[in-house]
Design an enzyme around this catalytic site. Sequence first.
Site, PDB file in Angstrom:
ATOM      1  N   ILE A   1       0.186   6.112 -19.324  1.00 19.60           N
ATOM      2  CA  ILE A   1      -1.036   6.648 -19.946  1.00 19.60           C
ATOM      3  C   ILE A   1      -0.749   7.134 -21.369  1.00 19.60           C
ATOM      4  O   ILE A   1      -1.552   6.928 -22.276  1.00 19.60           O
ATOM      5  CB  ILE A   1      -1.626   7.763 -19.063  1.00 19.60           C
ATOM      6  CG1 ILE A   1      -2.061   7.149 -17.715  1.00 19.60           C
ATOM      7  CG2 ILE A   1      -2.794   8.452 -19.748  1.00 19.60           C
ATOM      8  CD1 ILE A   1      -2.373   8.152 -16.625  1.00 19.60           C
TER       9      ILE A   1
ATOM     10  N   GLY B   1       9.922   6.526 -18.908  1.00 24.28           N
ATOM     11  CA  GLY B   1       9.209   5.700 -19.886  1.00 24.28           C
ATOM     12  C   GLY B   1      10.091   4.559 -20.388  1.00 24.28           C
ATOM     13  O   GLY B   1      11.262   4.452 -20.030  1.00 24.28           O
TER      14      GLY B   1
ATOM     15  N   TYR C   1       3.477  18.923  -6.870  1.00 26.86           N
ATOM     16  CA  TYR C   1       3.004  18.240  -8.080  1.00 26.86           C
ATOM     17  C   TYR C   1       1.685  18.867  -8.550  1.00 26.86           C
ATOM     18  O   TYR C   1       1.562  19.324  -9.696  1.00 26.86           O
ATOM     19  CB  TYR C   1       2.847  16.738  -7.798  1.00 26.86           C
ATOM     20  CG  TYR C   1       2.111  16.000  -8.882  1.00 26.86           C
ATOM     21  CD1 TYR C   1       2.585  15.988 -10.184  1.00 26.86           C
ATOM     22  CD2 TYR C   1       0.911  15.328  -8.605  1.00 26.86           C
ATOM     23  CE1 TYR C   1       1.899  15.322 -11.185  1.00 26.86           C
ATOM     24  CE2 TYR C   1       0.229  14.660  -9.594  1.00 26.86           C
ATOM     25  CZ  TYR C   1       0.718  14.664 -10.888  1.00 26.86           C
ATOM     26  OH  TYR C   1       0.028  14.016 -11.871  1.00 26.86           O
TER      27      TYR C   1
ATOM     28  N   LEU D   1      -1.074   1.854  -5.889  1.00 28.15           N
ATOM     29  CA  LEU D   1      -1.622   0.747  -5.101  1.00 28.15           C
ATOM     30  C   LEU D   1      -1.805  -0.543  -5.904  1.00 28.15           C
ATOM     31  O   LEU D   1      -1.327  -1.608  -5.476  1.00 28.15           O
ATOM     32  CB  LEU D   1      -2.973   1.189  -4.486  1.00 28.15           C
ATOM     33  CG  LEU D   1      -3.661   0.114  -3.657  1.00 28.15           C
ATOM     34  CD1 LEU D   1      -2.827  -0.264  -2.439  1.00 28.15           C
ATOM     35  CD2 LEU D   1      -5.061   0.593  -3.223  1.00 28.15           C
TER      36      LEU D   1
ATOM     37  N   PHE E   1      -1.620   2.147   3.970  1.00 26.28           N
ATOM     38  CA  PHE E   1      -1.179   3.409   4.582  1.00 26.28           C
ATOM     39  C   PHE E   1      -2.310   4.046   5.384  1.00 26.28           C
ATOM     40  O   PHE E   1      -2.956   4.986   4.937  1.00 26.28           O
ATOM     41  CB  PHE E   1      -0.671   4.366   3.504  1.00 26.28           C
ATOM     42  CG  PHE E   1       0.569   3.885   2.787  1.00 26.28           C
ATOM     43  CD1 PHE E   1       1.532   3.140   3.445  1.00 26.28           C
ATOM     44  CD2 PHE E   1       0.775   4.193   1.437  1.00 26.28           C
ATOM     45  CE1 PHE E   1       2.680   2.708   2.782  1.00 26.28           C
ATOM     46  CE2 PHE E   1       1.921   3.775   0.773  1.00 26.28           C
ATOM     47  CZ  PHE E   1       2.874   3.021   1.450  1.00 26.28           C
TER      48      PHE E   1
ATOM     49  N   ARG F   1       0.218   7.869   4.846  1.00 28.23           N
ATOM     50  CA  ARG F   1       1.219   8.468   3.956  1.00 28.23           C
ATOM     51  C   ARG F   1       0.932   9.973   3.908  1.00 28.23           C
ATOM     52  O   ARG F   1      -0.227  10.375   3.726  1.00 28.23           O
ATOM     53  CB  ARG F   1       1.072   7.850   2.559  1.00 28.23           C
ATOM     54  CG  ARG F   1       2.133   8.254   1.577  1.00 28.23           C
ATOM     55  CD  ARG F   1       2.044   7.452   0.290  1.00 28.23           C
ATOM     56  NE  ARG F   1       0.857   7.790  -0.495  1.00 28.23           N
ATOM     57  CZ  ARG F   1       0.579   7.275  -1.680  1.00 28.23           C
ATOM     58  NH1 ARG F   1       1.404   6.375  -2.217  1.00 28.23           N
ATOM     59  NH2 ARG F   1      -0.505   7.614  -2.329  1.00 28.23           N
TER      60      ARG F   1
ATOM     61  N   GLY G   1       0.142  13.596   2.966  1.00 30.73           N
ATOM     62  CA  GLY G   1      -0.470  14.236   1.795  1.00 30.73           C
ATOM     63  C   GLY G   1      -1.596  13.453   1.145  1.00 30.73           C
ATOM     64  O   GLY G   1      -2.049  13.829   0.060  1.00 30.73           O
TER      65      GLY G   1
HETATM   66  N1  UFG Z   1      -1.686   2.938  -0.818  1.00 31.10           N
HETATM   67  C1  UFG Z   1      -1.458   2.032   0.209  1.00 31.10           C
HETATM   68  N2  UFG Z   1      -0.356   1.236   0.115  1.00 31.10           N
HETATM   69  C2  UFG Z   1       0.526   1.299  -0.930  1.00 31.10           C
HETATM   70  C3  UFG Z   1       0.284   2.236  -1.963  1.00 31.10           C
HETATM   71  C4  UFG Z   1      -0.832   3.035  -1.874  1.00 31.10           C
HETATM   72  O1  UFG Z   1      -2.225   1.936   1.162  1.00 31.10           O
HETATM   73  O2  UFG Z   1       1.524   0.557  -0.936  1.00 31.10           O
HETATM   74  C5  UFG Z   1      -2.880   3.789  -0.745  1.00 31.10           C
HETATM   75  C6  UFG Z   1      -2.536   5.264  -0.744  1.00 31.10           C
HETATM   76  O3  UFG Z   1      -2.232   5.710   0.546  1.00 31.10           O
HETATM   77  C7  UFG Z   1      -3.835   5.856  -1.313  1.00 31.10           C
HETATM   78  C8  UFG Z   1      -4.352   4.774  -2.265  1.00 31.10           C
HETATM   79  O4  UFG Z   1      -3.643   3.586  -1.889  1.00 31.10           O
HETATM   80  O5  UFG Z   1      -4.753   6.012  -0.274  1.00 31.10           O
HETATM   81  C9  UFG Z   1      -4.035   5.076  -3.711  1.00 31.10           C
HETATM   82  O6  UFG Z   1      -2.660   5.434  -3.815  1.00 31.10           O
HETATM   83  P1  UFG Z   1      -1.900   5.616  -5.207  1.00 31.10           P
HETATM   84  O7  UFG Z   1      -0.483   5.972  -4.892  1.00 31.10           O
HETATM   85  O8  UFG Z   1      -2.154   4.427  -6.069  1.00 31.10           O
HETATM   86  O9  UFG Z   1      -2.640   6.834  -5.893  1.00 31.10           O
HETATM   87  P2  UFG Z   1      -2.867   8.321  -5.358  1.00 31.10           P
HETATM   88  O10 UFG Z   1      -4.337   8.441  -5.090  1.00 31.10           O
HETATM   89  O11 UFG Z   1      -1.972   8.711  -4.268  1.00 31.10           O
HETATM   90  O12 UFG Z   1      -2.363   9.199  -6.584  1.00 31.10           O
HETATM   91  C10 UFG Z   1      -2.770   9.012  -7.905  1.00 31.10           C
HETATM   92  C11 UFG Z   1      -1.667   9.432  -8.846  1.00 31.10           C
HETATM   93  C12 UFG Z   1      -1.420  10.910  -8.748  1.00 31.10           C
HETATM   94  C13 UFG Z   1      -2.693  11.641  -8.945  1.00 31.10           C
HETATM   95  C14 UFG Z   1      -3.727  11.154  -7.980  1.00 31.10           C
HETATM   96  C15 UFG Z   1      -5.013  11.823  -8.227  1.00 31.10           C
HETATM   97  O13 UFG Z   1      -0.480   8.755  -8.530  1.00 31.10           O
HETATM   98  O14 UFG Z   1      -0.516  11.292  -9.734  1.00 31.10           O
HETATM   99  O15 UFG Z   1      -3.902   9.749  -8.131  1.00 31.10           O
HETATM  100  O16 UFG Z   1      -6.046  11.211  -7.518  1.00 31.10           O
HETATM  101  F1  UFG Z   1      -2.500  12.953  -8.758  1.00 31.10           F
END
Ligand code: UFG
Length: 336
Positions: free
Chosen positions: A12, A36, A141, A188, A205, A289, A291
């Site tokens: 970002i 980075g 975090y 994702l 997940f 997953r 949290g």
């Molecule tokens: N997911 C899967 N499979 C994967 C990866 C992710 O099913 O291999 C799911 C996760 O469980 C979640 C969704 O896809 O339900 C999105 O996951 P991300 O890891 O892409 O993003 P997050 O929502 O967990 O987190 C992101 C940022 C954080 C931020 C958050 C705020 O990584 O830093 O958004 O919404 F805090």
Amino acid sequence: MRVLVTGGAGYIGSVSAEVLLREGHDVVVLDDLSTGHRAAVPEGASLEVGSYGETTAVDDLFARQAFDAILHCAARSLVGESVRDPARYYRDNVAGGIALLEAARGHGVKRFVFSSTASVYGTPRETPIREDADLRPINPYGETKRTFEGALAWYAEAYGFRSVSLRYFNAAGASEALGEDHRPETHLIPIVLRAAMAGDEVTVFGDDYRTPDGTCIRDYIHVLDLARAHLLALEATAPDDPRTGKPAEPAAALVCNLGSGRGYSVREVLTAAERTIGRLIAQRVGPRRAGDPPVLVASSDRAREVLGWTARQDSLEAMIDSAWAWQRRHPEGYAE
Ligand code: UFG
């Protein structure tokens, strides 16, 4: 404006630096390159390799160069890692952030835009989430980001810092030149696109959430829209701008969500990616997953009303198309 962008070699931060440069601003990137990439620092920006938490080095940078404002994008940002190793998050996101604020204060730089996160809300009671919702982070975090937001509020009142904290929802997509390359990748969309490229399987997940298709819903926002919001936020910290301080009153710390206001499930992301790529993507359902809140969708009313910002590229297709185009041009990510 002459802007110091911490984390300007990250996803970002680099795209935000690119947009600032395009608008005619001067940009110095401060990045320790721990996550980075040197190749992500946009052309026209100068790079200072180092950490924002190194008091002496940052103080020296402020002594050598004058800045109008700081865009603080650098941070530790992995939820799972933060639970395993909270010390690292408190040290870098809180202690390091305060070291940066102190160096800025020492040199009279009082305009600050901060990369915050939807993680400050924890599991929200209501969606879309408004900025005045309770802040109950469920991992270190989010907690450390909330703590730093709190510091900005008190620095406004006591020392006249004008700041905007931008609570990002799920950044996605790429610009022409710059894209997402985390190692390891946990997000994702890049995981799905890399799996498609390599012929690997994606693990969903959990599909037993209380959502229409049982998978988690997130509010995806194009990284170029995020970058534009940073520019508008920096403008809102100008001396005398009433959004960060009215005459005869202390300065103020503004907080804005950045999302598109629309949620997509993990399954919808997979289907959209299959449409972009033109073939099916192998997938299986795994356990939840830890949290993960079931639904995170932003109300962006405040960003629209106060910053004059709206998401322009808010279709999931536009985000996935641009991420896919970048991925095909950089199948191995950035060259190191
Ligand atoms: N997911 C899967 N499979 C994967 C990866 C992710 O099913 O291999 C799911 C996760 O469980 C979640 C969704 O896809 O339900 C999105 O996951 P991300 O890891 O892409 O993003 P997050 O929502 O967990 O987190 C992101 C940022 C954080 C931020 C958050 C705020 O990584 O830093 O958004 O919404 F805090």
